[in-house]
Design a protein around this motif. Structure first.
Motif, short mmCIF file in Angstrom:
data_model
loop_
_atom_site.label_atom_id
_atom_site.label_comp_id
_atom_site.label_asym_id
_atom_site.label_seq_id
_atom_site.Cartn_x
_atom_site.Cartn_y
_atom_site.Cartn_z
N LEU A 109 0.76 -1.15 0.03
CA LEU A 109 -0.07 -0.06 -0.04
C LEU A 109 1.02 1.24 0.10
O LEU A 109 0.68 2.19 -0.49
CB LEU A 109 -0.91 -0.06 1.25
CG LEU A 109 -2.07 -0.78 1.23
CD1 LEU A 109 -2.92 -0.79 2.59
CD2 LEU A 109 -2.85 -1.08 0.09
N LEU A 110 1.97 1.29 0.62
CA LEU A 110 2.85 2.47 0.78
C LEU A 110 3.45 2.66 -0.85
O LEU A 110 3.69 3.76 -1.12
CB LEU A 110 4.00 2.18 1.67
CG LEU A 110 3.55 2.29 3.16
CD1 LEU A 110 4.95 1.73 3.94
CD2 LEU A 110 3.22 3.56 3.46
N GLN A 111 3.38 1.66 -1.69
CA GLN A 111 3.68 1.97 -3.20
C GLN A 111 2.73 2.53 -3.92
O GLN A 111 3.16 3.10 -4.97
CB GLN A 111 4.09 0.70 -3.74
CG GLN A 111 5.67 0.15 -2.81
CD GLN A 111 5.90 -1.30 -3.50
OE1 GLN A 111 5.50 -1.81 -4.39
NE2 GLN A 111 6.89 -1.83 -3.13
N GLU A 112 1.52 2.71 -3.31
CA GLU A 112 0.30 3.52 -4.23
C GLU A 112 0.05 4.62 -3.23
O GLU A 112 -0.57 4.35 -2.15
CB GLU A 112 -0.77 2.41 -4.22
CG GLU A 112 -1.96 2.74 -4.75
CD GLU A 112 -1.96 3.36 -6.43
OE1 GLU A 112 -2.29 4.56 -6.33
OE2 GLU A 112 -1.45 2.29 -7.00
N PRO A 113 0.61 5.78 -3.78
CA PRO A 113 0.26 6.76 -2.85
C PRO A 113 -1.27 7.43 -2.31
O PRO A 113 -1.29 7.46 -1.37
CB PRO A 113 0.76 8.01 -3.86
CG PRO A 113 1.79 7.30 -4.69
CD PRO A 113 1.02 6.13 -4.92
N VAL A 295 -11.26 2.51 0.16
CA VAL A 295 -11.42 1.22 -0.40
C VAL A 295 -11.07 1.20 -2.08
O VAL A 295 -10.47 0.38 -2.49
CB VAL A 295 -12.76 0.71 -0.29
CG1 VAL A 295 -13.21 -0.53 -1.10
CG2 VAL A 295 -13.16 0.29 1.21
N GLY A 296 -11.40 2.09 -2.56
CA GLY A 296 -11.38 2.28 -4.13
C GLY A 296 -9.98 2.37 -4.35
O GLY A 296 -9.09 1.88 -5.33
N SER A 297 -9.21 3.11 -3.36
CA SER A 297 -7.60 3.28 -3.56
C SER A 297 -7.07 2.08 -3.27
O SER A 297 -6.12 1.62 -3.83
CB SER A 297 -7.21 4.59 -2.58
OG SER A 297 -7.71 5.80 -3.05
#
Length: 373
Positions: A109-113, A295-297
């Protein structure tokens, strides 16, 4: 590949009240039970659903299928989880590696801002935490979590300042205690003992509304059910009715620096109130839209690894402060069976709505309990 089965035909029940009627269409190989049943009034209609969702969810799925008036047949294949209508099989994934491990989930998740924005402040090692300077600050409250331990084990609440040596010492103690608790739990469940991994996460404590009202008070979080369509690209849905969970015991100031008791930090064992409006929970209008965006992110990390005709049913746990939600963890096999009748009615209702949406492909309209995000 599994052998193709002959279709088993029967009588399909009347349309579910409150659901938007389906528009007839030519069924495809992935056509649903209900749409295939609409081919002709003169033809018999399919009513048999094979299924297997695991023993810990069995009671709830059996009740949901019975209430839908289909003919359920339990499938004994151990390595398969999902639903099958005739020769059409819908797989429910429960083995995503990064969802099993808190460290790997946080790392992904940390790789997806946009997804990382919904995590509490998170560090993946003691060295990262110390280098950030957070370990030197006064009155910071943090949680040290062993990444591959569940059931409320392997969590330590601590306050800074602490040195790197002190943190390493606390981790060693935590690992010993977590292994002891986990061994006892697995023995009670009839499972073999296992070792615990070396990965951790350190996350900043989020002070909930209830804790603000009662200093060091009861932990409070939300269980949110999430699923997606079986077709690619996978469309993500959030269940409107969430579970507001409250730990059965307060997190006292004396708990700092100690291995937390399950009753103080694990809402899994506490009281659950299903909420779907401001009348149920005053913060619902503020938090639910933000949870949908979260949730979408987060699902941008999950859906790319899902195949065609494959879905998930996740239990995402969020904790909220006065302004916003933060993701705590993702459960791939969320608990669905409860002794409390009100809570059990909530999970059964979710299971029925999941079957209607994902398996039967009913068009439920704008008032659907599943909201697309």
């Amino acid at each position: 590949m599994m052998p193709q089965e002959e279709l088993v035909w029967g009588i399909w029940p009347q349309p579910v009240p409150g659901c938007t009627p389906l528009t007839p269409w030519r069924p495809t190989r992935c056509g649903s039970l209900k749409t295939m049943a609409m081919r002709s009034k003169s033809q018999p209609r399919l009513a048999k659903v094979r299924w297997n969702m695991g023993p810990c969810q069995h009671e709830t799925w059996a009740a949901a299928l019975q209430k839908l008036e289909v003919e359920p047949e339990f499938c004994t294949l151990r390595q398969w989880r999902g639903f099958q209508i005739g020769s059409n099989r819908f797989h429910v994934r429960m083995n995503l590696d990064f969802c099993h491990d808190k460290h790997e989930l946080a790392k992904a998740l940390l790789q997806e801002p946009t997804a990382a924005a919904y995590l509490p402040e998170t560090y993946l090692s003691i060295s990262d935490f110390v280098q950030s300077g957070q370990s030197d600050l006064e009155d910071g409250r943090w949680f040290l979590k062993i990444s591959d331990v569940d059931y409320g084990c392997g969590i330590l609440c601590f306050e800074t300042p602490l040195t790197s040596v002190q943190l390493e010492g606390k981790l060693a103690e935590l690992q010993q205690e977590a292994l002891r608790r986990l061994t006892e739990l697995r023995k009670a469940k009839g499972c073999k003992p296992r070792e615990i991994g070396g990965h951790i996460v350190i996350q900043k404590a989020v002070e909930t509304r209830l804790e603000k009202a009662q200093t060091r008070g009861f932990k409070e979080d939300l269980r949110v059910y999430v699923c997606c369509s079986i077709s690619v690209p996978h469309r993500v849905f959030v269940y409107r009715r969430m579970g507001l969970r409250r730990a059965p015991a307060a997190l006292a100031a004396a708990a700092l620096g100690k291995h937390l008791d399950n009753a103080a930090q694990c809402t899994h064992y506490g009281h659950i109130t299903p909420v779907s409006s401001a009348e149920d929970w005053p913060a619902y209008p503020l938090m639910f839209p933000q949870i949908c965006r979260a949730v979408g992110s987060i699902m941008k990390v999950v859906t790319p690894v899902l195949e065609e005709r494959c879905t998930v049913l996740l239990g995402m746990d969020f904790i909220c402060d006065e302004q916003r939600p933060y993701l705590l963890e993702i459960n791939q096999v969320p608990r669905l069976c409860y002794e409390d009748p009100q809570v059990q009615a909530w999970t059964e209702g979710m299971a029925i709505d999941f079957l209607r949406l994902v398996v039967l492909h009913e068009t439920l309209g704008s008032r659907s309990a599943w909201l697309p995000v």
